[in-house]
Design an enzyme around this catalytic site. Structure first.
Site, PDB file in Angstrom:
ATOM      1  N   TRP A 137       0.912  -1.226   0.029  1.00  0.00           N
ATOM      2  CA  TRP A 137      -0.115   0.009  -0.041  1.00  0.00           C
ATOM      3  C   TRP A 137       0.993   1.211   0.144  1.00  0.00           C
ATOM      4  CZ3 TRP A 137      -4.784  -0.900  -1.285  1.00  0.00           C
ATOM      5  CH2 TRP A 137      -5.812   0.114  -1.454  1.00  0.00           C
ATOM      6  N   GLU A 140      -3.607   8.593  -2.289  1.00  0.00           N
ATOM      7  CA  GLU A 140      -2.833   7.323  -2.101  1.00  0.00           C
ATOM      8  C   GLU A 140      -2.031   6.850  -3.496  1.00  0.00           C
ATOM      9  OE1 GLU A 140      -5.031   4.862   1.299  1.00  0.00           O
ATOM     10  OE2 GLU A 140      -6.064   4.881  -0.455  1.00  0.00           O
ATOM     11  N   GLU A 141      -1.699   7.746  -4.055  1.00  0.00           N
ATOM     12  CA  GLU A 141      -1.041   7.549  -5.411  1.00  0.00           C
ATOM     13  C   GLU A 141       0.610   7.969  -5.396  1.00  0.00           C
ATOM     14  OE1 GLU A 141      -5.189   7.705  -8.256  1.00  0.00           O
ATOM     15  OE2 GLU A 141      -3.520   9.357  -8.192  1.00  0.00           O
ATOM     16  N   ASP A 188      -0.333  10.801  -0.629  1.00  0.00           N
ATOM     17  CA  ASP A 188      -1.159  11.850  -0.838  1.00  0.00           C
ATOM     18  C   ASP A 188      -2.597  11.244  -0.373  1.00  0.00           C
ATOM     19  OD1 ASP A 188      -1.219  10.481  -3.167  1.00  0.00           O
ATOM     20  OD2 ASP A 188      -2.604  12.179  -4.183  1.00  0.00           O
ATOM     21  N   GLU A 241     -18.737   6.365  -5.388  1.00  0.00           N
ATOM     22  CA  GLU A 241     -17.489   7.170  -5.548  1.00  0.00           C
ATOM     23  C   GLU A 241     -17.580   7.994  -6.478  1.00  0.00           C
ATOM     24  OE1 GLU A 241     -12.915   6.000  -4.827  1.00  0.00           O
ATOM     25  OE2 GLU A 241     -13.959   5.114  -6.916  1.00  0.00           O
TER      26      GLU A 241
END
Length: 449
Positions: free
Chosen positions: A146, A205-206, A202, A413
């Site tokens: 992750w 999550e990238e 960030d 989303e």
């Protein structure tokens, strides 16, 4: 589910739903719609809170799932960030008088105190583990690959705890009665002080970099934390937190790109423009209002109005950033997000609150076009007219997003940029909390004029 949220569901099923959006648009009264959505969105949000929520049975009490979706995509986890942002929405409603939400807040705080002590791939309580982004719904560590650490998360969690604890202190609770919560806050703030200069992933999550959003919420947490630490007798930590605010503030100033006329979300990613919705979200969790935020928003909105077929040249649906390729399941093309579109509206409502209090800013080459446009190409200091048109502009974000609600105003989303179908994780908790935040911010400015 609280009775008033249930009533809102029933009312909504016999009013706005069951008609085409063309019919809705003709009758669309945003004040009436907003009043209904308060109950509907809160009902959906509470459905994702363990262990009482409809979608959150048999999980840890106080665990807030990001979404009920547990396969393609699997969002059936508790993210520290998402949970903190969600509970702040709940705390705001509690502070306005909904005492029935108090047990939910306490259960959340108890769960977070437990999670802080769970050893995880980022470390443990004493060695980096507070930056771990997500956990299983039983409170165990997620050990897969992750994007870690995510250093906005402890700051946001501290902000949530402080907001609630300050209320309790104001109403008679002695700090000695809530020592585990105080220790949790100070741990998150100490961690924030130790890592704020370091790159982290960030909120999307990238990418690993130094991020405007992360720094903004870290600054806010330390502003809150300096006063909080003093209040609970942690004098040395209060001084440390206060001394860290100014360096963060200086670093935040570096994200303004004068040549582009935008606040960039990050600085060191060559394949991105830096124009990112995270800047809007940062503004919402800042104690101040950066006047460069509105020109940044306008550029983001205009670029996405052109890029997304679903906007058809006149809608204002907002995604994360133009170069986005996450489509809600895999990688192809990015889409508008409900939470980004709601947040765009809330930024404008916050701007109105700010300008109501402090007056319009000095006009510059970067903001004059914005104010002239909303003055209908007249006097850029005609605040009553500008204010009225800014509210219309903000309201349109909410109206455009509402066109793509599902049954009972359900929101996933994302909204497909091609055909408007909901995509990505269903019933995303953040979609509901962002709508509630925008509605209540809107209500605040409607009541002041």
């Amino acid at each position: 589910m609280h009775i008033r949220w249930l009533l809102a569901f029933i009312i909504s099923s016999t009013s706005l739903h069951g008609m085409t959006f063309a019919e809705k648009s003709e009758r669309f009264d945003i004040d009436q719609w907003s009043e209904l959505q308060k109950g509907i969105a809160m009902g959906h949000l509470l459905d994702n809170v363990g262990d009482s929520g409809k979608h959150a049975k048999n999980i840890n009490s106080g665990c807030i799932i990001a979404s009920p979706s547990d396969n393609v995509p699997n969002y059936y986890f508790q993210w520290v960030r998402d949970s903190a942002l969600t509970i702040m929405t709940v705390i705001d409603r509690f502070l306005e008088g909904d005492e029935g939400l108090d047990p939910i807040i306490i259960k959340y705080m108890d769960e977070m105190v437990r999670l802080q002590r769970v050893k995880n791939p980022s470390g443990d309580f004493y060695s980096g583990g507070l930056g771990e982004p997500k956990f299983h719904t039983d409170g165990s560590s997620y050990d897969g690959e992750w994007g870690r650490p995510q250093n906005d998360s402890p700051a946001l969690r501290a902000m949530a705890f402080i907001k609630y604890l300050n209320y309790r202190f104001d109403n008679g609770i002695n700090p000695h009665e809530v020592v585990p919560y105080i220790e949790a806050v100070l741990a998150d703030l100490d961690y924030t002080v130790s890592v704020w200069e370091k790159p982290s992933f960030d909120l999307w999550e990238e990418i690993k970099d130094v991020h405007y959003f992360t720094l903004t919420v870290q600054k806010t947490a330390l502003q809150d934390g300096a006063a909080f630490a003093k209040r609970v007798g942690a004098w040395d930590q209060s001084t440390l937190y206060a001394e860290t605010i100014h360096p963060i503030d200086l670093k935040l100033g570096e994200f303004w790109d004068h040549s582009l006329g935008i606040i960039k979300g990050y600085k060191n990613i060559p394949n991105r423009s830096g124009l990112d919705c995270s800047v809007l979200l940062a503004s919402l969790y800042s104690k101040e209002f950066d006047t460069h935020t509105l020109p940044t928003l306008k550029k983001l909105q205009e670029s996405m109005t052109k890029a997304y077929a679903i906007n058809q040249g006149h809608k204002q649906l907002i995604g994360r950033y133009l170069e986005d390729v996450y489509d809600g399941v895999g990688t192809s093309i990015g889409n508008p997000w409900f939470l980004c579109t709601h947040s765009a509206a809330e930024v404008i409502y916050k701007a109105i609150q700010y300008y109501d209090s402090y007056g319009l800013p000095e006009l510059t080459s970067h903001n004059i076009q914005f104010f002239v446009e909303f003055a209908e190409f007249g006097d850029p200091y005609n605040w009553p007219l500008i204010r009225k048109n800014m509210i219309k502009y903000a309201d349109k974000f909410l109206q455009d997003a509402a066109e793509f609600h599902g049954p009972n105003s359900s929101m996933s989303e994302q909204i497909s940029r091609v055909d408007g179908k909901q995509v990505g994780a269903l019933d995303l908790t953040w979609s509901y909390s962002s709508l509630l935040n925008a509605i209540y911010r809107r209500e605040a400015i409607k009541h002041t004029k």
